[in-house]
Scaffold this active site. Sequence first.
Site, PDB file in Angstrom:
ATOM      1  N   LYS A   1      -3.011   5.787  -4.082  1.00 13.78           N
ATOM      2  CA  LYS A   1      -4.131   6.678  -3.551  1.00 13.78           C
ATOM      3  C   LYS A   1      -4.009   8.080  -4.095  1.00 13.78           C
ATOM      4  O   LYS A   1      -2.971   8.593  -4.244  1.00 13.78           O
ATOM      5  CB  LYS A   1      -4.161   6.942  -2.144  1.00 13.78           C
ATOM      6  CG  LYS A   1      -4.307   5.593  -1.191  1.00 13.78           C
ATOM      7  CD  LYS A   1      -4.564   5.757   0.269  1.00 13.78           C
ATOM      8  CE  LYS A   1      -4.125   4.561   0.973  1.00 13.78           C
ATOM      9  NZ  LYS A   1      -2.807   4.172   1.252  1.00 13.78           N
TER      10      LYS A   1
ATOM     11  N   TYR B   1       2.173  10.175   0.509  1.00 14.06           N
ATOM     12  CA  TYR B   1       3.482   9.222   1.049  1.00 14.06           C
ATOM     13  C   TYR B   1       4.780   9.893   0.465  1.00 14.06           C
ATOM     14  O   TYR B   1       5.819  10.005   1.142  1.00 14.06           O
ATOM     15  CB  TYR B   1       3.235   7.926   1.356  1.00 14.06           C
ATOM     16  CG  TYR B   1       2.177   7.311   1.858  1.00 14.06           C
ATOM     17  CD1 TYR B   1       1.045   8.116   2.432  1.00 14.06           C
ATOM     18  CD2 TYR B   1       1.807   6.050   1.685  1.00 14.06           C
ATOM     19  CE1 TYR B   1      -0.010   7.499   3.136  1.00 14.06           C
ATOM     20  CE2 TYR B   1       0.552   5.525   2.320  1.00 14.06           C
ATOM     21  CZ  TYR B   1      -0.190   6.390   2.945  1.00 14.06           C
ATOM     22  OH  TYR B   1      -1.452   5.879   3.869  1.00 14.06           O
TER      23      TYR B   1
ATOM     24  N   HIS C   1      -7.927   9.025  -1.822  1.00 13.98           N
ATOM     25  CA  HIS C   1      -7.456   8.913  -0.205  1.00 13.98           C
ATOM     26  C   HIS C   1      -8.246   9.446   0.635  1.00 13.98           C
ATOM     27  O   HIS C   1      -8.389   9.090   1.763  1.00 13.98           O
ATOM     28  CB  HIS C   1      -6.052   9.812  -0.458  1.00 13.98           C
ATOM     29  CG  HIS C   1      -5.280   9.298   0.756  1.00 13.98           C
ATOM     30  ND1 HIS C   1      -3.888   9.641   0.685  1.00 13.98           N
ATOM     31  CD2 HIS C   1      -5.407   9.109   2.148  1.00 13.98           C
ATOM     32  CE1 HIS C   1      -3.058   9.175   1.843  1.00 13.98           C
ATOM     33  NE2 HIS C   1      -3.891   9.025   2.530  1.00 13.98           N
TER      34      HIS C   1
ATOM     35  N   ASP D   1       0.759  -1.158   0.030  1.00 14.30           N
ATOM     36  CA  ASP D   1      -0.062  -0.205  -0.101  1.00 14.30           C
ATOM     37  C   ASP D   1       1.077   1.210   0.036  1.00 14.30           C
ATOM     38  O   ASP D   1       1.836   1.510   0.971  1.00 14.30           O
ATOM     39  CB  ASP D   1      -1.025   0.201   1.214  1.00 14.30           C
ATOM     40  CG  ASP D   1      -1.730   1.227   1.258  1.00 14.30           C
ATOM     41  OD1 ASP D   1      -2.612   1.345   0.450  1.00 14.30           O
ATOM     42  OD2 ASP D   1      -1.617   2.086   2.242  1.00 14.30           O
TER      43      ASP D   1
END
Length: 282
Positions: A79, A50, A112, A45
């Site tokens: 996401k 990020y 997200h 993931d």
Amino acid sequence: MSIPTHTLNDGHAIPAIGFGTYPMKEQECVDGVRSALETGYRLIDSAVNYGNELEVGRGIREFLDATGTAREDVTVQTKLPGRHHDFDAAVASIQESYDRLQVGTIDVVLIHWPNPITGKYRAAWKGLVEARERGLVRSIGVSNFTAEHLEAIVGDTGVTPVINQIELHPYFNQEEMRAVHSERGILTQSWSPLGKRQAPYAEPSVADAAAAHAVTPAQVILRWQVQLGNVPLPKSATPSRQAENLDVFGFELTGEEMAAISALTKEDGRLFDGDPNTHEEM
């Protein structure tokens, strides 16, 4: 180790446990992803926010090249951030994720966060549907959506998300949302599955189950997640902890143990109340 799978509502399968990559960056992320895959994880993931898609993709490619594992045996998930919630921006963002990851078609893309301040999540969902039609992504879903958000996007498009990734742990067991997901055929993924800063390791229901099954409290909580039908996404850069978190398929909690852990939920059990686009627990 053979990991069970769930069949999504679009017919594709996904592993019953995954590996989270936040906040890993740079070489730590490459090494952590590769170590997780070597340990046996097959669901990785990530997210645009990020800032590690390049490294996640590199870690996956290094593992595939070194082991000869087939690309289709690894589920790659990322996401879409809130700032890309226009239709065209969503499609372009997914193309950029595709280019950064360099693993071919992305297995799963999630929105997200519904970003309710702008209210453009419905346009973003249409963008995900379009990206799927273009072959950039195989399966599409959401994260942190409420029942109302789900109703809106399904009503607009007739396309039901395969996944809703939400905060879920013993102090916040999300019983109502899990019921909504069950009614719609949506798989529940759990972020912050251990509770992290409020991890209930010392709670008698958790500690007693750990002693009874000769496992750790973290393994008990992850097993609780799995038995509820959720897909937890534990995070650790430490190989020994990665292995421990994955080793939850060799024992089963009793009905009484499951109920006692679920009973830990609290009204104020959430760890975070805000925009998970910028939240470290995501």
